[in-house]
Motif scaffolding. Structure first.
Motif, PDB file in Angstrom:
ATOM      1  N   VAL A 210     -34.999 -57.945  55.829  1.00 13.10           N
ATOM      2  CA  VAL A 210     -34.945 -58.963  54.782  1.00 13.10           C
ATOM      3  C   VAL A 210     -36.216 -58.888  53.955  1.00 13.10           C
ATOM      4  O   VAL A 210     -37.319 -58.821  54.503  1.00 13.10           O
ATOM      5  N   GLY A 211     -36.066 -58.904  52.638  1.00 12.72           N
ATOM      6  CA  GLY A 211     -37.224 -58.848  51.764  1.00 12.72           C
ATOM      7  C   GLY A 211     -37.272 -60.018  50.802  1.00 12.72           C
ATOM      8  O   GLY A 211     -36.257 -60.655  50.509  1.00 12.72           O
ATOM      9  N   LEU A 212     -38.473 -60.307  50.313  1.00 11.70           N
ATOM     10  CA  LEU A 212     -38.698 -61.332  49.303  1.00 11.70           C
ATOM     11  C   LEU A 212     -39.125 -60.637  48.018  1.00 11.70           C
ATOM     12  O   LEU A 212     -40.176 -60.004  47.978  1.00 11.70           O
ATOM     13  N   LYS A 213     -38.313 -60.733  46.983  1.00 12.23           N
ATOM     14  CA  LYS A 213     -38.660 -60.099  45.713  1.00 12.23           C
ATOM     15  C   LYS A 213     -39.733 -60.925  45.015  1.00 12.23           C
ATOM     16  O   LYS A 213     -39.589 -62.132  44.828  1.00 12.23           O
ATOM     17  N   ILE A 214     -40.812 -60.257  44.621  1.00 14.44           N
ATOM     18  CA  ILE A 214     -41.955 -60.938  44.012  1.00 14.44           C
ATOM     19  C   ILE A 214     -42.239 -60.301  42.655  1.00 14.44           C
ATOM     20  O   ILE A 214     -42.706 -59.161  42.586  1.00 14.44           O
ATOM     21  N   PRO A 215     -41.956 -61.003  41.561  1.00 11.89           N
ATOM     22  CA  PRO A 215     -42.253 -60.449  40.237  1.00 11.89           C
ATOM     23  C   PRO A 215     -43.758 -60.316  40.021  1.00 11.89           C
ATOM     24  O   PRO A 215     -44.555 -61.073  40.582  1.00 11.89           O
ATOM     25  N   ALA A 216     -44.143 -59.375  39.193  1.00 13.60           N
ATOM     26  CA  ALA A 216     -45.560 -59.196  38.882  1.00 13.60           C
ATOM     27  C   ALA A 216     -46.157 -60.452  38.258  1.00 13.60           C
ATOM     28  O   ALA A 216     -47.344 -60.739  38.437  1.00 13.60           O
ATOM     29  N   SER A 217     -45.325 -61.227  37.553  1.00 11.97           N
ATOM     30  CA  SER A 217     -45.819 -62.427  36.877  1.00 11.97           C
ATOM     31  C   SER A 217     -46.284 -63.501  37.849  1.00 11.97           C
ATOM     32  O   SER A 217     -47.011 -64.417  37.460  1.00 11.97           O
ATOM     33  N   ARG A 218     -45.889 -63.415  39.121  1.00 12.01           N
ATOM     34  CA  ARG A 218     -46.292 -64.421  40.108  1.00 12.01           C
ATOM     35  C   ARG A 218     -47.564 -64.037  40.850  1.00 12.01           C
ATOM     36  O   ARG A 218     -48.058 -64.795  41.670  1.00 12.01           O
ATOM     37  N   MET A 219     -48.084 -62.868  40.584  1.00 15.05           N
ATOM     38  CA  MET A 219     -49.306 -62.441  41.258  1.00 15.05           C
ATOM     39  C   MET A 219     -50.528 -62.820  40.421  1.00 15.05           C
ATOM     40  O   MET A 219     -50.429 -62.946  39.206  1.00 15.05           O
ATOM     41  N   PRO A 220     -51.682 -63.028  41.112  1.00 14.95           N
ATOM     42  CA  PRO A 220     -51.936 -62.839  42.539  1.00 14.95           C
ATOM     43  C   PRO A 220     -51.213 -63.879  43.390  1.00 14.95           C
ATOM     44  O   PRO A 220     -50.968 -64.999  42.952  1.00 14.95           O
ATOM     45  N   LEU A 221     -50.916 -63.474  44.622  1.00 15.87           N
ATOM     46  CA  LEU A 221     -50.130 -64.323  45.506  1.00 15.87           C
ATOM     47  C   LEU A 221     -50.562 -64.103  46.949  1.00 15.87           C
ATOM     48  O   LEU A 221     -50.869 -62.980  47.351  1.00 15.87           O
ATOM     49  N   GLY A 222     -50.576 -65.191  47.719  1.00  9.81           N
ATOM     50  CA  GLY A 222     -50.783 -65.101  49.152  1.00  9.81           C
ATOM     51  C   GLY A 222     -49.444 -65.076  49.864  1.00  9.81           C
ATOM     52  O   GLY A 222     -48.557 -65.878  49.557  1.00  9.81           O
ATOM     53  N   ILE A 223     -49.280 -64.139  50.796  1.00 11.25           N
ATOM     54  CA  ILE A 223     -48.041 -63.975  51.563  1.00 11.25           C
ATOM     55  C   ILE A 223     -48.450 -63.926  53.030  1.00 11.25           C
ATOM     56  O   ILE A 223     -48.978 -62.916  53.499  1.00 11.25           O
ATOM     57  N   CYS A 224     -48.243 -65.004  53.752  1.00  9.74           N
ATOM     58  CA  CYS A 224     -48.777 -65.108  55.110  1.00  9.74           C
ATOM     59  C   CYS A 224     -47.673 -65.360  56.119  1.00  9.74           C
ATOM     60  O   CYS A 224     -46.753 -66.139  55.862  1.00  9.74           O
TER      61      CYS A 224
END
Length: 306
Positions: A210-224
């Motif tokens: 299972v993956g979480l799609k993360i657009p570049a526009s939401r970075m920087p981002l913490g994923i913990c």
């Protein structure tokens, strides 16, 4: 925003033929860059009845996690890959340029701040409850204290996320351009390309599926990610993985601990999702327990090839 519980059959139905030549950027939560991937359906807040799962009485052997075997899956995707290991701190870093000396100096600097503070405030290490804010503390300590208060946990629940973000920010200031800092499954990610964060969940059949799609526009981002069945971090619950998204990586780390503690035998995932969703600054929460998956927030789920 809404909460959803999903069962594994949803992902089986979506996991048809897929090309897997996208670059894996980091692991623990495993970041994948999704170039050259065939279009396929995504799951965004699907609902289904959660599956009841019998839990093993004995915790799975976490040795593979301690050895960071998941890092062997990483392809740098055009970035320079290196590791920094200083005592308990074990970072895997992807950077636009080779900044291992700067990264090493940053780890020594922030470890020094933490160790100096702990020498005079030993409760900082042992407390499982929030501690008062301290205006005289070093910046990384202030960040951890604030995260602990927001998540109703001790400040050390935020240490891995805080270290990842502080080192990442230093590398960006040094000219990294892009950076991913992974600290035992807690990630600070600042890329200019869309990525997919795949979740390592131990023996769960959903692990790395299972993956979480993360657009570049939401970075920087913490994923913990926190787990009650994998790794050395303290968790009082039985989740195979709790992954939390937030701009503040220390906050994401602390809230992952809080939510993981609430995943208890005989209880559904909704109370834990509700607790995480109520905390200001949290963008998304995903919980995996056996074949159950619960999701809340700005979460777009995609199936991975395993």
């Amino acid at each position: 925003m809404s909460r959803a519980c999903l069962d594994f059959s949803i992902f089986r139905s979506l996991s048809g033929p897929r090309r897997t030549d996208g670059n894996i950027l980091a692991a623990g939560s495993v970041l994948r860059y999704t170039c050259h991937q065939d279009p396929s359906p995504t799951t965004h807040h699907h609902t289904s009845h959660p599956v009841t799962v019998k839990r093993k009485k004995k915790r799975p052997d976490p040795c593979s996690y301690r050895k960071r075997i998941y890092r062997s899956r990483v392809a740098p995707g055009g970035l320079v890959s290196f590791e920094v290991r200083i005592r308990e701190t074990d970072l895997h870093i992807l950077s636009g340029t080779d900044l291992r000396q700067e990264a090493t100096a940053a780890v020594f600097r922030y470890r020094g701040q933490l160790e100096g503070y702990i020498a005079h405030h030993p409760e900082f290490v042992t407390s499982l409850s929030p501690l008062p804010l301290d205006p005289t503390a070093p910046p990384i300590v202030k960040t951890m204290l604030a995260a602990g208060q927001a998540a109703e946990v001790g400040p050390m629940a935020a240490v891995a996320g805080a270290m990842a973000e502080y080192v990442g920010l230093d590398l960006l200031a040094a000219g990294a351009g892009e950076v991913v800092v992974e600290n035992g499954g807690d990630i600070y990610c600042c890329r200019n390309q869309e990525s997919v964060a795949g979740i390592f969940a131990g023996s769960s059949p959903l692990s790395n599926r299972v993956g979480l799609k993360i657009p570049a526009s939401r970075m920087p981002l913490g994923i913990c990610t926190s787990s009650g069945t994998v790794g050395h971090s303290l968790s009082l619950g039985e989740a195979d993985a709790v992954t939390v998204l937030a701009k503040d990586t220390a906050l994401a780390d602390a809230v992952a601990t809080l939510v993981g503690n609430m995943v208890q035998p005989g209880q559904g995932l909704e109370p834990a999702l509700g607790k995480g969703s109520a905390i200001a600054g949290i963008l998304g929460v995903v919980i995996i327990r056996g074949e159950e998956l619960g999701a809340w927030g700005e979460v777009e789920l995609v199936p991975l090839g395993g």
